[in-house]
Write a protein that holds these residues in place. Sequence first.
Motif, PDB file in Angstrom:
ATOM      1  N   GLY A 140       0.676  -1.242  -0.048  1.00 20.43           N
ATOM      2  CA  GLY A 140      -0.041   0.016   0.002  1.00 20.43           C
ATOM      3  C   GLY A 140       0.747   1.089   0.089  1.00 20.43           C
ATOM      4  O   GLY A 140       0.303   2.535   0.417  1.00 20.43           O
ATOM      5  N   TRP A 141       2.090   1.005  -0.318  1.00 22.98           N
ATOM      6  CA  TRP A 141       3.073   2.454  -0.421  1.00 22.98           C
ATOM      7  C   TRP A 141       2.845   3.220  -1.929  1.00 22.98           C
ATOM      8  O   TRP A 141       2.472   2.430  -2.996  1.00 22.98           O
ATOM      9  CB  TRP A 141       4.476   2.144  -0.511  1.00 22.98           C
ATOM     10  N   LYS A 142       2.929   4.412  -1.842  1.00 21.30           N
ATOM     11  CA  LYS A 142       3.043   5.097  -3.004  1.00 21.30           C
ATOM     12  C   LYS A 142       4.706   4.807  -3.646  1.00 21.30           C
ATOM     13  O   LYS A 142       5.438   4.383  -2.786  1.00 21.30           O
ATOM     14  CB  LYS A 142       2.995   6.494  -2.674  1.00 21.30           C
ATOM     15  N   VAL A 143       4.994   5.300  -4.806  1.00 18.73           N
ATOM     16  CA  VAL A 143       6.214   4.961  -5.354  1.00 18.73           C
ATOM     17  C   VAL A 143       6.616   6.295  -5.931  1.00 18.73           C
ATOM     18  O   VAL A 143       6.094   7.140  -6.669  1.00 18.73           O
ATOM     19  CB  VAL A 143       6.266   4.075  -6.493  1.00 18.73           C
ATOM     20  N   SER A 144       7.934   6.668  -5.296  1.00 20.49           N
ATOM     21  CA  SER A 144       8.589   7.783  -6.099  1.00 20.49           C
ATOM     22  C   SER A 144       9.829   7.250  -6.617  1.00 20.49           C
ATOM     23  O   SER A 144      10.291   6.164  -6.179  1.00 20.49           O
ATOM     24  CB  SER A 144       8.986   8.815  -4.829  1.00 20.49           C
TER      25      SER A 144
END
Length: 461
Positions: free
Chosen positions: A58-62
């Motif tokens: 459930g992490w965003k990705v940068s």
Amino acid sequence: MSGPLRGRLMLCGDDGYERARVGRIFNARRPDRFPAAILEAADAADVAAGVRLANQRGWKVSIRSGGHSWAAWSLHDDALLIDLGVLRALAYDEATGVVAAGPATTGALELAPFLAALGRAFPVGHCPGVGLGGYLLQGGQGWNGRALGWACESIVAVEVVTAAGELVRADAQSNPDLYWAARGAGPGFPGIVTTFHLQTHPLPPVMWQDTWTFDLDDAEAVVHWLHEVLPVLDRRVEPVLAATRLPDVPLYDGTSHPGGTVLLLHTTCLADSDDEARELLAGLGECPVQGRELGRVTSATSIEQESLAQAGQNPEGHRYAVDCTWTDAPATVLAPLLLDVWRALDTEHSFSIWYGWAPTRQLPDMAFSVQGNVYVATYLIYRDEADDERYRSRVHRQTAAIAAAGGVGVYLGDTDFTRRQDRFLTDEKLVRLEGIRAERDPDGRFASYLSADPARLNVHG
């Protein structure tokens, strides 16, 4: 499961996390934003596995390619930061003239010499340490750009990891929506580019420079002169007027540096011969304050030499506050505003530029879509953290004043939307990009533009 990772994955608090968080960020003014985890990807398969892991957690990705964005766009709280630092392979196809390059490859330091040995060239960035990833996704304002166009125009294909963690190729025929977005979307691109396929160009045999040093009191006359000649100046000639406080500037024998800020008119061109280069540079015409200049040097140069000079002007280990605007304002309006900026420069390395662009053709169909007659950018460079607010407030306030008087938008490469926002795409292109993002990344997996007010993203004025 996401599959095994070959690269190093670090959670917040692990050994090496802080080095991985900020160690490759060029700007020493590093924000207090902390990813949940950092993956130093080993290859494209690792990037894909990292995205699948982020989907599970459930992490965003940068993403970080070169680490050269002034606002450190790669740093997002609670996201998975995928660092592409080792993806810097280069391969050239003689049959097509296309080079495949990893996103962390530096333009002037790695790509340019690699191609020069093959008799080829590409409009790499003026700052030598900039990685290709952010540079190309944001448009790519590079050497010989007035003649060759924006660097992103020479992208023929990209290899992309999607929000589903799949690796796909995007070009004019396959996944054309991603191909369109890769040329100008910047950090809003809904994917991770692991390889760029770039159309190279014949390497011009010579490069020349013509550099004048002027007293700041002659600024208005010089700006008026440049505005008059810019519309008819050959596209192979690149004029940049820079206000600088560096002491190492061309001075005539017996002439002393006046101290403080001076103006450098540094004009470069790439040509087929020395005689042609001199003739092209002569296209600037007669300088209205000739005889009052403090020094002048006209000579052969090279991308390597120019890159060394750029590195000296943009030192590592310093803090940067930066802003920019495209402007169509006439010289009568622009010159006094520039002088307000130039007279306020007060550190050794701080500088501000007037860059003559004067677009003459319609851009191809791609996300990148905002440009103007003149590019104005200011780089306040200092060392003390206590000066952060003072310099950030100043650069954004002064740039906003220029933007209010004929500005048409900004170039993503010199922006910090956490403090000042402006238009970087046309309204039509933004709507199209938002549609692509909604389809390609419906869950918003990829972190997008860092902005103070997301509701005012791309709002001009």
